[in-house]
Design a protein around this motif. Structure first.
Motif, PDB file in Angstrom:
ATOM      1  N   LYS B  82     -21.255 -32.220 -24.902  1.00 20.13           N
ATOM      2  CA  LYS B  82     -21.779 -31.739 -23.689  1.00 20.13           C
ATOM      3  C   LYS B  82     -20.986 -30.813 -22.654  1.00 20.13           C
ATOM      4  O   LYS B  82     -21.503 -29.862 -22.191  1.00 20.13           O
ATOM      5  CB  LYS B  82     -22.219 -33.178 -22.685  1.00 20.13           C
ATOM      6  N   GLY B  83     -19.837 -31.225 -22.988  1.00 22.14           N
ATOM      7  CA  GLY B  83     -18.658 -30.544 -22.043  1.00 22.14           C
ATOM      8  C   GLY B  83     -18.437 -29.105 -22.673  1.00 22.14           C
ATOM      9  O   GLY B  83     -18.627 -28.031 -21.903  1.00 22.14           O
ATOM     10  N   SER B  84     -18.218 -28.925 -23.919  1.00 22.00           N
ATOM     11  CA  SER B  84     -18.115 -27.740 -24.504  1.00 22.00           C
ATOM     12  C   SER B  84     -19.292 -26.776 -24.413  1.00 22.00           C
ATOM     13  O   SER B  84     -19.234 -25.616 -24.340  1.00 22.00           O
ATOM     14  CB  SER B  84     -17.423 -27.852 -26.053  1.00 22.00           C
ATOM     15  N   SER B  86     -21.622 -27.012 -22.093  1.00 20.64           N
ATOM     16  CA  SER B  86     -21.887 -26.599 -20.758  1.00 20.64           C
ATOM     17  C   SER B  86     -20.780 -25.419 -20.420  1.00 20.64           C
ATOM     18  O   SER B  86     -21.115 -24.469 -19.706  1.00 20.64           O
ATOM     19  CB  SER B  86     -21.360 -27.609 -19.868  1.00 20.64           C
ATOM     20  N   SER B  87     -19.787 -25.612 -20.913  1.00 21.35           N
ATOM     21  CA  SER B  87     -18.695 -24.428 -20.519  1.00 21.35           C
ATOM     22  C   SER B  87     -18.892 -23.140 -21.413  1.00 21.35           C
ATOM     23  O   SER B  87     -18.480 -22.074 -20.793  1.00 21.35           O
ATOM     24  CB  SER B  87     -17.281 -24.928 -21.324  1.00 21.35           C
TER      25      SER B  87
END
Lengths: 209, 154
Positions: B82-84, B86-87
């Motif tokens: 999810k984080g990557s 999103s980035s």
């Protein structure tokens, strides 16, 4: 001053602060390889020197706060800002923040926490522990630019305060006052960013001269 | 195809990715960080994302295939992805991860399997589209042209 001293700007005799901006050295901590790449570029494009590490443990090692040997080699290590992800395996960003604020060498270095989750208690907890700011991921260029301005402004104010007073006497008083304030269990003091706290103390002292 | 046509194709293609919600404004942020001194920044970050995601999806498949699913292992992987995503602005992958996490919280194995399929689908989609985008860019550069800045008028 000791290891981790915030970089001082060179102030000409006239007290004029229009000097070239010194390069800030930022330590960026994130377990995500993608985010490390991005934050590194965001900082470099903002004219900062960057060191990236992949964990809180590695960050402590880099800063010489891991209790291992080699801390004495870090006398010249200058870190102006630490930016760390919150959710990391092992040591979280919050744990890292606490260890930094507990250290005599780096407690004055501003720490910014990044997180993809907008959890209010988490934000409050970090700010209470002394984090300079809490950034919501994904981090944007505008965020980094704003942080950089904030850090530079804080450092400029510190230098300005020192240049307007008897430097040596103030240095001694600052050293004693900073050691006494750290043993204070004063929650109201903890809420203010540490660099601002130093400034108000030196202003109080300078009014005595 | 001449250079101007290629550049127009690239612009239209990029725009379509935003209109379809495959990419969001964070991708534009990355493009802003690319310049003559770092001409391959975006493709470098995206390549890291692909490598990282392949690894995570593999781990997720393994974790969900266990007799007894350990959600304490599954959730951090989804959080990472999810984080990557999103980035880099891979919006649909990110959104699929958000749904996935809610089912992890409920410890719903079947729903998680479905979520994994959905995440994989979105991931292969964005991967395919971005690889096409980079190919178009390479063609333009190879023809001696410059990559036009994306103008989003919507």
């Amino acid at each position: 001053m000791a290891v981790g001293e915030v970089m001082r700007m060179e102030i000409p005799a006239g007290g004029d602060l229009t000097v070239t901006t010194p390069e800030l050295h930022v330590l960026a901590v994130d377990d995500s390889i993608v985010d490390r790449k991005v934050i590194e570029r965001l900082l470099r494009i903002s004219s900062c020197k960057v060191t990236t590490v992949e964990s809180g443990t590695r960050a402590l090692q880099y800063l010489g706060l891991d209790g291992g040997k080699g801390a004495s080699n870090l006398k010249d290590l200058k870190v102006n800002l630490i930016v760390t992800d919150y959710s990391m395996p092992g040591l979280t960003g919050y744990d890292l923040l606490k260890k930094i604020k507990e250290s005599s060498a780096f407690r004055e270095v501003p720490v910014v926490i990044m997180s993809s989750e907008n959890i209010l208690p988490r934000i409050e907890e970090c700010l209470k522990e002394g984090a300079e700011e809490f950034l919501l991921k994904p981090v944007k260029l505008a965020d980094v630019k704003r942080i950089k301005q904030l850090i530079l402004k804080n450092e400029a104010e510190e230098c300005k305060t020192l240049s307007h007073s008897n430097k040596r006497k103030l240095q001694e008083d600052c050293d004693t006052s900073s050691s006494s304030s750290s043993s204070h269990d004063d929650s109201s003091v903890k809420d203010t960013p540490s660099s601002k706290r130093m400034k108000s103390e030196s202003e109080n002292l300078s009014s005595l001269f | 195809m001449d250079l101007v046509q290629m550049q127009k194709s690239l612009q239209d293609y990029t725009k379509s990715l935003f209109l379809e919600g495959i990419l969001d404004s964070q991708f534009l942020q990355l493009q802003q960080l690319q310049d003559e001194s770092n001409p391959d920044f975006v493709s470098q970050v995206v390549t890291l994302f692909f490598q990282d995601s392949d690894r995570i999806l593999n781990d997720l498949s393994l974790s969900l295939d266990q007799q007894v699913v350990d959600f304490k292992k599954v959730d951090p992987h989804v959080h990472q992805l999810k984080g990557s995503s999103s980035s880099i602005g891979a919006q649909r992958v990110k959104n699929a991860c958000v749904v996935f996490r809610s089912f992890c919280e409920q410890q719903n194995v079947e729903a998680c399997h479905r979520c994994l399929q959905q995440v994989k689908q979105e991931y292969y989609l964005v991967k395919n589209r971005l690889e096409t985008l980079f190919k178009l860019e390479q063609q333009i550069v190879a023809s001696g042209g410059m990559i036009p800045a994306v103008e989003l008028g919507f």
